[in-house]
Design a protein around this motif. Structure first.
Motif, PDB file in Angstrom:
ATOM      1  N   THR A 289       0.832  -1.197   0.000  1.00  0.00           N
ATOM      2  CA  THR A 289       0.000   0.000   0.000  1.00  0.00           C
ATOM      3  C   THR A 289       0.873   1.255   0.000  1.00  0.00           C
ATOM      4  O   THR A 289       1.850   1.332   0.740  1.00  0.00           O
ATOM      5  N   PRO A 290       0.551   2.278  -0.819  1.00  0.00           N
ATOM      6  CA  PRO A 290       1.332   3.525  -0.827  1.00  0.00           C
ATOM      7  C   PRO A 290       1.313   4.194   0.552  1.00  0.00           C
ATOM      8  O   PRO A 290       0.317   4.141   1.276  1.00  0.00           O
ATOM      9  N   LEU A 291       2.447   4.832   0.902  1.00  0.00           N
ATOM     10  CA  LEU A 291       2.598   5.473   2.205  1.00  0.00           C
ATOM     11  C   LEU A 291       2.796   6.973   2.044  1.00  0.00           C
ATOM     12  O   LEU A 291       3.303   7.440   1.015  1.00  0.00           O
ATOM     13  N   LEU A 292       2.418   7.694   3.091  1.00  0.00           N
ATOM     14  CA  LEU A 292       2.645   9.137   3.164  1.00  0.00           C
ATOM     15  C   LEU A 292       3.574   9.418   4.340  1.00  0.00           C
ATOM     16  O   LEU A 292       3.407   8.849   5.417  1.00  0.00           O
ATOM     17  N   TYR A 293       4.545  10.337   4.125  1.00  0.00           N
ATOM     18  CA  TYR A 293       5.524  10.678   5.159  1.00  0.00           C
ATOM     19  C   TYR A 293       5.259  12.094   5.673  1.00  0.00           C
ATOM     20  O   TYR A 293       4.865  12.992   4.917  1.00  0.00           O
ATOM     21  N   SER A 294       5.508  12.279   6.978  1.00  0.00           N
ATOM     22  CA  SER A 294       5.367  13.609   7.583  1.00  0.00           C
ATOM     23  C   SER A 294       6.281  13.694   8.794  1.00  0.00           C
ATOM     24  O   SER A 294       6.689  12.676   9.359  1.00  0.00           O
ATOM     25  N   ILE A 295       6.634  14.955   9.182  1.00  0.00           N
ATOM     26  CA  ILE A 295       7.441  15.191  10.378  1.00  0.00           C
ATOM     27  C   ILE A 295       6.493  15.551  11.513  1.00  0.00           C
ATOM     28  O   ILE A 295       5.814  16.591  11.471  1.00  0.00           O
ATOM     29  N   LEU A 296       6.437  14.663  12.520  1.00  0.00           N
ATOM     30  CA  LEU A 296       5.543  14.918  13.649  1.00  0.00           C
ATOM     31  C   LEU A 296       6.099  15.996  14.569  1.00  0.00           C
ATOM     32  O   LEU A 296       5.347  16.838  15.076  1.00  0.00           O
ATOM     33  N   SER A 297       7.407  15.970  14.808  1.00  0.00           N
ATOM     34  CA  SER A 297       8.023  16.956  15.697  1.00  0.00           C
ATOM     35  C   SER A 297       9.478  17.142  15.325  1.00  0.00           C
ATOM     36  O   SER A 297      10.081  16.259  14.704  1.00  0.00           O
ATOM     37  N   GLY A 298      10.029  18.304  15.709  1.00  0.00           N
ATOM     38  CA  GLY A 298      11.440  18.578  15.467  1.00  0.00           C
ATOM     39  C   GLY A 298      11.729  19.330  14.192  1.00  0.00           C
ATOM     40  O   GLY A 298      12.908  19.543  13.864  1.00  0.00           O
ATOM     41  N   ALA A 299      10.704  19.752  13.460  1.00  0.00           N
ATOM     42  CA  ALA A 299      10.943  20.446  12.192  1.00  0.00           C
ATOM     43  C   ALA A 299      11.546  21.833  12.395  1.00  0.00           C
ATOM     44  O   ALA A 299      12.084  22.421  11.444  1.00  0.00           O
ATOM     45  N   ASP A 300      11.470  22.375  13.640  1.00  0.00           N
ATOM     46  CA  ASP A 300      12.077  23.670  13.982  1.00  0.00           C
ATOM     47  C   ASP A 300      11.611  24.772  13.019  1.00  0.00           C
ATOM     48  O   ASP A 300      12.415  25.398  12.325  1.00  0.00           O
ATOM     49  N   LYS A 301      10.302  24.983  13.003  1.00  0.00           N
ATOM     50  CA  LYS A 301       9.693  26.049  12.181  1.00  0.00           C
ATOM     51  C   LYS A 301      10.102  25.916  10.717  1.00  0.00           C
ATOM     52  O   LYS A 301      10.563  26.867  10.077  1.00  0.00           O
ATOM     53  N   ASN A 302       9.894  24.724  10.216  1.00  0.00           N
ATOM     54  CA  ASN A 302      10.163  24.402   8.813  1.00  0.00           C
ATOM     55  C   ASN A 302      11.631  24.520   8.421  1.00  0.00           C
ATOM     56  O   ASN A 302      11.953  24.633   7.228  1.00  0.00           O
ATOM     57  N   ARG A 303      12.524  24.468   9.411  1.00  0.00           N
ATOM     58  CA  ARG A 303      13.950  24.391   9.052  1.00  0.00           C
ATOM     59  C   ARG A 303      14.204  23.078   8.288  1.00  0.00           C
ATOM     60  O   ARG A 303      15.039  23.028   7.385  1.00  0.00           O
ATOM     61  N   PHE A 304      13.442  22.037   8.675  1.00  0.00           N
ATOM     62  CA  PHE A 304      13.519  20.755   7.990  1.00  0.00           C
ATOM     63  C   PHE A 304      12.169  20.471   7.348  1.00  0.00           C
ATOM     64  O   PHE A 304      11.128  20.557   8.006  1.00  0.00           O
ATOM     65  N   GLN A 305      12.178  20.158   6.061  1.00  0.00           N
ATOM     66  CA  GLN A 305      10.957  19.832   5.327  1.00  0.00           C
ATOM     67  C   GLN A 305      11.106  18.459   4.690  1.00  0.00           C
ATOM     68  O   GLN A 305      12.193  18.077   4.237  1.00  0.00           O
ATOM     69  N   ILE A 306       9.996  17.714   4.642  1.00  0.00           N
ATOM     70  CA  ILE A 306      10.025  16.342   4.127  1.00  0.00           C
ATOM     71  C   ILE A 306       9.114  16.210   2.921  1.00  0.00           C
ATOM     72  O   ILE A 306       8.031  16.813   2.880  1.00  0.00           O
TER      73      ILE A 306
END
Length: 540
Positions: A289-306
């Motif tokens: 089944t196709p999967l979706l990825y997301s950052i639950l925590s720690g993105a630091d105000k979009n410093r890290f994007q997935i």
């Protein structure tokens, strides 16, 4: 005397009497009803004829067998017998339950009478049960099928009409998954849960047995049950780290921890994690089944994007002060597109390091190693003083000069391939049982900074010593003077030599003093006057 008319009447009476007697040869018969067992041998008795005439006599009659099953009989005088053979066996299941024919009696080629022949074929238990082919074809069952469900039905038939009972062979590989509650029904029940991830195919043997006969004829069928994957597993980040395995070979594993290093100057870049790339798969591998990825925590105000489809993480802006935030901890979720409630979470660590300024280097270009002859399959290579040879590159980007991301490897020659191995602590291990004394090997050690890709190289000169030969203490070999001496003996010799040296020195000093006295004029004069040289003259 008979008149002509009387003579005529007499002759007519005689003729009529003759025909009556002659016609009576086909009389007296009746329809024949008999029984015979299937598989009876050739010539088996069927019945005797009750007609008056004899087919073999002087005034014979002619008998003929006709009808649908006439070829199953033959006449032997006034007896009807079974016309079977080795190649043609009477089989009730093939011919039916009754053989029917007709017996015709002829006199002077004139049919006089016809009788029916009806022979019942008696059944014998000469057939085994036979499964209906369509009921033993491969089956496909979902792993989500509930326990105690009737999953399929097998059906067999016995040509003799015997009652059939169905039995599961408990010696078959996967018999524990099934049971039959009603032996005569053929309904197979699921007895324990299925798991596609553990077993995708089951093998089963079922017997069909006739239980109402003394022979207990039976037949067996091998069934294949294919397990279809059901959506019962959660996504799994890769690589899977195994933590346990049960008796069914079901592997239990944990999600990996992804890690990457960046510097304060890095920005607008894709991060290459290790182990990488960040990736998850549906636990139901066949469904995928196709999967979706997301950052639950720690993105630091979009410093890290997935990227929600590829899981690629981008650093959008630089880190202002690595001392304030030396490490970022990201919680990444992979969820099923068709069922967000099925998800998994993994951790990604981003370490912020100082900019790499110095390449790795070795503190020497060539290391000296020794190996003593042994039958051991593995021995640590030592250096002078019989200490373990430790090869480590230094990195001045670190305070303690130890780079935890330094990777060591050997570049062996064709003659040394497979003989040596270097650990990530810089220790070389040799396969001693494959080496011979007096051999000498030159290896190249490569140290690579896995973050910067920078490389340092050094050589290792390994010498193989004989069994019992000591490892040199220093590179200069002073110890060779005492190689075959006991340490205490060497100490005694040194003490004796020192004592001899002191005695010689004392004698030399004493001899020198005497010589000076002989040359002193005053002393010579005193001796001439008869005075002791050590007595001073008080009046002088």
């Amino acid at each position: 005397m008979l008149t002509p008319w009387g003579l005529f009447l007499c002759q007519l009476a005689i003729n009529m009497s003759y025909h009556v007697i002659k016609a009576s040869l086909c009389l007296g018969g009746s329809d024949i009803f008999a029984k015979v067992s299937e598989n009876s041998p050739v010539g088996e008795f069927i019945a005797n004829l009750s007609i008056v005439g004899d087919p073999t006599g002087v005034n014979s009659i002619r008998l003929c067998l006709t009808g649908e099953n006439a070829n199953w009989f033959y006449l032997e005088g006034r007896t009807i017998r079974l016309n079977s053979s080795i190649l043609r066996v009477l089989d009730r299941e093939r011919q039916g339950s009754v053989l029917m024919a007709a017996l015709t009696c002829y006199e002077d080629d004139i049919m006089q009478s016809e009788y029916r022949i009806m022979v019942e074929i008696l059944n014998e238990n000469d057939n085994k049960p036979r499964f209906f082919e369509k009921t033993i074809q491969p089956r496909y069952i979902s792993e989500l099928t509930a326990v105690n469900s009737a999953i399929f039905t097998v059906k067999a038939i016995d040509a003799d009409g015997d009652t059939i009972t169905y039995i599961i062979d408990r010696a078959s590989p996967d018999a524990s998954y099934f049971r039959i509650d009603l032996p005569n029904s053929g309904k197979v029940i699921l007895d324990k849960p299925l798991d596609y991830e553990t077993k995708t195919q089951l093998q089963l043997v079922i017997y069909a047995v006739e239980t109402n006969t003394k022979e207990w004829y039976n037949t067996s069928a091998s069934l294949t049950v294919n397990i279809e994957d059901g959506d019962d597993q959660y996504p799994q980040f890769l690589p899977c780290t195994t933590i346990s395995q049960d008796h069914n070979h079901t592997v239990v594993c944990t999600n990996p921890i992804y890690a990457v290093n960046i510097t304060e100057k890095d920005q607008d870049m894709l991060l290459n994690f290790s182990p990488g790339p960040i990736h998850a798969e549906d636990g139901d591998r066949s469904l995928d089944t196709p999967l979706l990825y997301s950052i639950l925590s720690g993105a630091d105000k979009n410093r890290f994007q997935i990227d929600n489809q590829t899981a690629e993480i981008t650093l959008t802006r630089r880190v202002e002060n690595r001392h304030l935030t030396p490490i970022f901890r990201l919680r990444i979720m992979a969820s099923q597109l068709n069922d967000p409630k099925k998800y998994s979470v993994a951790t990604a660590l981003v370490r912020v390091l100082a900019e790499n300024r110095f390449p790795p280097l070795f503190n020497r270009t060539t290391y000296k190693g020794f190996i003593i002859e042994s039958s051991s399959p593995a021995t640590l290579v030592s250096t002078y003083g019989n200490e373990v040879l430790l090869i480590q590159a230094i990195d001045q980007d670190f305070i303690d000069r130890v780079n935890p991301k330094m990777h060591y490897s050997l570049q062996p020659t064709p003659a040394t391939t497979g003989l040596y191995h270097i650990t990530q602590e810089g220790i070389i291990i040799a396969k001693t049982d494959r080496l011979r004394p007096f051999e000498r090997h030159i290896l190249e050690v490569v140290a690579m900074d896995e973050e910067s890709g920078e490389v340092a190289k050094a050589s290792v000169d390994i010498e193989l010593l004989q069994r019992g030969q000591p490892v040199p203490r220093t590179p200069f070999g002073e110890e060779r003077l005492f190689r075959d001496m006991d340490v205490r003996m060497a100490g005694g010799i040194m003490g004796g030599m020192l004592l001899l040296l002191v005695t010689t020195l004392f004698l030399l000093i004493r001899w020198a003093k005497r010589r000076r006295r002989r040359r002193d004029p005053a002393r010579r004069g005193a001796v001439a006057l008869g005075k002791h040289p050590n007595v001073w003259r008080l009046n002088e």
